[in-house]
Design an enzyme around this catalytic site. Structure first.
Site, PDB file in Angstrom:
ATOM      1  N   ARG A 183     -39.758  86.650  99.708  1.00  0.00           N
ATOM      2  CA  ARG A 183     -38.455  86.088 100.097  1.00  0.00           C
ATOM      3  C   ARG A 183     -38.601  85.432 101.464  1.00  0.00           C
ATOM      4  O   ARG A 183     -38.541  86.094 102.496  1.00  0.00           O
ATOM      5  CB  ARG A 183     -37.381  87.189 100.115  1.00  0.00           C
ATOM      6  CG  ARG A 183     -35.959  86.647 100.078  1.00  0.00           C
ATOM      7  CD  ARG A 183     -34.952  87.773  99.993  1.00  0.00           C
ATOM      8  NE  ARG A 183     -35.022  88.499  98.741  1.00  0.00           N
ATOM      9  CZ  ARG A 183     -34.444  88.102  97.603  1.00  0.00           C
ATOM     10  NH1 ARG A 183     -33.768  86.969  97.570  1.00  0.00           N
ATOM     11  NH2 ARG A 183     -34.545  88.832  96.516  1.00  0.00           N
ATOM     12  N   GLU A 229     -38.825  88.245  89.682  1.00  0.00           N
ATOM     13  CA  GLU A 229     -38.379  86.905  89.319  1.00  0.00           C
ATOM     14  C   GLU A 229     -39.248  85.807  89.925  1.00  0.00           C
ATOM     15  O   GLU A 229     -39.520  85.795  91.115  1.00  0.00           O
ATOM     16  CB  GLU A 229     -36.930  86.697  89.767  1.00  0.00           C
ATOM     17  CG  GLU A 229     -36.375  85.324  89.416  1.00  0.00           C
ATOM     18  CD  GLU A 229     -35.152  84.952  90.230  1.00  0.00           C
ATOM     19  OE1 GLU A 229     -34.932  83.755  90.433  1.00  0.00           O
ATOM     20  OE2 GLU A 229     -34.434  85.867  90.681  1.00  0.00           O
ATOM     21  N   ARG A 255     -34.179  78.089 102.414  1.00  0.00           N
ATOM     22  CA  ARG A 255     -33.089  79.048 102.191  1.00  0.00           C
ATOM     23  C   ARG A 255     -32.989  79.990 103.383  1.00  0.00           C
ATOM     24  O   ARG A 255     -34.000  80.525 103.847  1.00  0.00           O
ATOM     25  CB  ARG A 255     -33.303  79.826 100.900  1.00  0.00           C
ATOM     26  CG  ARG A 255     -33.329  78.903  99.680  1.00  0.00           C
ATOM     27  CD  ARG A 255     -33.290  79.630  98.367  1.00  0.00           C
ATOM     28  NE  ARG A 255     -33.442  78.681  97.262  1.00  0.00           N
ATOM     29  CZ  ARG A 255     -33.452  79.011  95.983  1.00  0.00           C
ATOM     30  NH1 ARG A 255     -33.319  80.270  95.627  1.00  0.00           N
ATOM     31  NH2 ARG A 255     -33.596  78.082  95.046  1.00  0.00           N
ATOM     32  N   SER A 275     -35.928  80.656  86.960  1.00  0.00           N
ATOM     33  CA  SER A 275     -34.581  80.795  86.416  1.00  0.00           C
ATOM     34  C   SER A 275     -34.235  79.539  85.623  1.00  0.00           C
ATOM     35  O   SER A 275     -34.287  78.437  86.172  1.00  0.00           O
ATOM     36  CB  SER A 275     -33.547  81.003  87.521  1.00  0.00           C
ATOM     37  OG  SER A 275     -33.672  82.284  88.100  1.00  0.00           O
ATOM     38  N   ARG A 312     -44.526  81.967  96.296  1.00  0.00           N
ATOM     39  CA  ARG A 312     -44.202  83.221  95.616  1.00  0.00           C
ATOM     40  C   ARG A 312     -45.184  83.502  94.481  1.00  0.00           C
ATOM     41  O   ARG A 312     -45.606  84.646  94.287  1.00  0.00           O
ATOM     42  CB  ARG A 312     -42.766  83.208  95.084  1.00  0.00           C
ATOM     43  CG  ARG A 312     -42.403  84.510  94.379  1.00  0.00           C
ATOM     44  CD  ARG A 312     -40.961  84.544  93.898  1.00  0.00           C
ATOM     45  NE  ARG A 312     -40.024  84.713  94.986  1.00  0.00           N
ATOM     46  CZ  ARG A 312     -38.731  85.011  94.823  1.00  0.00           C
ATOM     47  NH1 ARG A 312     -38.252  85.184  93.598  1.00  0.00           N
ATOM     48  NH2 ARG A 312     -37.935  85.131  95.865  1.00  0.00           N
TER      49      ARG A 312
END
Length: 423
Positions: A274, A348, A259, A351, A389
């Site tokens: 991130r 988070e 990403r 999801s 993460r």
């Protein structure tokens, strides 16, 4: 992509969906374009019928004047047909362009709100530990133990990159392997999928056009690097008609994910939260077009992720995501947030999204039922685990006063039975 017929019949539902999800779309303009297309198609059908009939009769006409009039009429029909097809070629892309940005109406029980502040916590699990010493964050711990190397990661690839070393690399792989093994035992088919895929897969799964700035491109080969295995796994059966007996399809894939994080400069830049490259185990289910069934499977994939976090003994909470935060294609969505001491709260890590037929329509992914009728499938997906993460809470919540890290018991078999990480 939404069903234009449903939009035609219930425009107010989609007007509300645009408002709730924060999309500015002129639905009346779209409906007017749609009306023009339907009128053109009707006229083209009438022309086809008249041409077909004239073609059968012209050769039988004996009177020269009458024959000439019939030929002139055929010429007029062909000219009009050409004009209408030209108009259709101009209108259809305009309609498709709008439909590709039209949000799907959310579940009636989804919280309504403009952004993440309106998300609703529905449950928590686990206790947040209290330290009798000053705890370190995951980077301080990782660098001191020699298992995280940010400096050399940046030297190799620029900001938001890293190297996992020694027990750090083993811990990363242990988490992924545990997640993969659990899903296979639950009956999910393991897949190894490409991480370079065509634009069609991104359009089909709803990542494009909205999310295109976040995706790495390979222009020379017209390929893109995926940000999640959801893209290739959900696209696996695009343009196919499955049998109802084949459903549900339960699939799990571990893949590298990429990403760009465009537009997030200065946001969450510290540590492993991130980053540009990570690995993820993703679960995808494709099922029948049945609201009760899709809800059952959506809860199932959410429970799978919760179960893994419980096995790792990590405290977490589950949120139901509000309309303004769930994105264009989601019908219902849950996030799991895991507690991260260095970030001062729950953040988070998962999801779980139910998209009904939104992706299937864009992918032309269908099934034939027992009565031989064809329907679009329903799709859903959820993270099983994403690393590194998840290393943030894993390292920070299992640290000791001397800087060593206790390895959760469930991971020890994947770590050569090691129980603690020391320098």
């Amino acid at each position: 992509m939404i069903d234009i017929k449903q939009l035609r019949e219930n425009p107010e539902i989609y007007t509300t969906a645009c408002k709730q999800k924060g999309y500015d779309i002129d639905i009346q303009h779209l409906l007017e374009l749609d009306r023009q297309v339907r009128e053109i198609r009707k006229e083209l059908q009438d022309i086809f019928t008249e041409k077909n009939q004239a073609g059968k009769t012209i050769s039988k006409i004996k009177d020269p004047d009458e024959r000439r009039q019939a030929i002139d009429r055929m010429t007029q029909l062909k000219q009009r047909e050409k004009e209408l097809n030209t108009n259709l070629e101009q209108l259809n892309p305009r309609i498709d362009e709008i439909l590709l940005t039209m949000p799907q109406p959310a579940h009636p029980d989804a919280p309504v709100g403009p952004d993440a502040s309106a998300n609703v916590e529905i449950r928590r699990h686990g206790q947040i530990p209290e330290f009798d010493f000053e705890p370190r964050d995951h980077i301080q711990l990782g660098e001191a133990l020699g298992i995280i190397d940010i400096e050399r990661g940046v030297k190799l690839s620029g900001t938001r990159n890293y190297v996992l070393r020694g027990d750090g690399a083993l811990l990363h792989q242990a988490i992924l392997r545990l997640a993969h093994d659990i899903m296979v035992k639950k009956g999910f088919e393991p897949l190894n999928v490409p991480v370079l895929t065509r634009e069609r897969t991104f359009m089909g799964t709803g990542w494009f056009p909205e999310g295109k700035p976040q995706v790495y491109q390979i222009p020379e080969d017209e390929l893109f690097l995926v940000g999640t295995a959801e893209v290739p796994v959900t696209s696996l059966y695009m343009d196919e008609i499955l049998s109802e007996d084949e459903l549900p399809l339960k699939m799990v894939a571990q893949s590298l994910c990429f990403r760009r994080e465009a537009g997030s400069a200065g946001k969450d830049t510290y540590g492993l939260y991130r980053i540009h490259q990570f690995e993820k185990v993703e679960q995808v289910i494709i099922c029948r077009a049945d609201l009760e069934e899709v809800e059952k499977w959506h809860q199932h994939i959410l429970a799978n992720a919760e179960e893994l976090l419980q096995m790792l003994d990590l405290p977490f909470r589950v949120l139901e995501i509000c309309t303004g935060d769930m994105g264009m294609g989601k019908y219902r969505m849950y996030d799991i947030e895991t507690y991260m001491p260095s970030r001062g709260g729950y953040c988070e890590t998962h999801s779980a999204s139910n998209l009904l037929d939104f992706q299937a329509r864009r992918l032309n992914l269908r099934y034939r039922d027992k009565d031989r009728k064809i329907h679009f499938c329903y799709t859903m997906n959820n993270t099983v685990i994403a690393s590194p993460r998840i290393l943030i809470p894993l390292l920070e919540l299992n640290q000791n006063s001397d800087g060593t890290i206790n390895i959760p018991e469930v991971l020890q078999p994947y770590m050569h039975d090691k129980k603690i990480i020391v320098k």
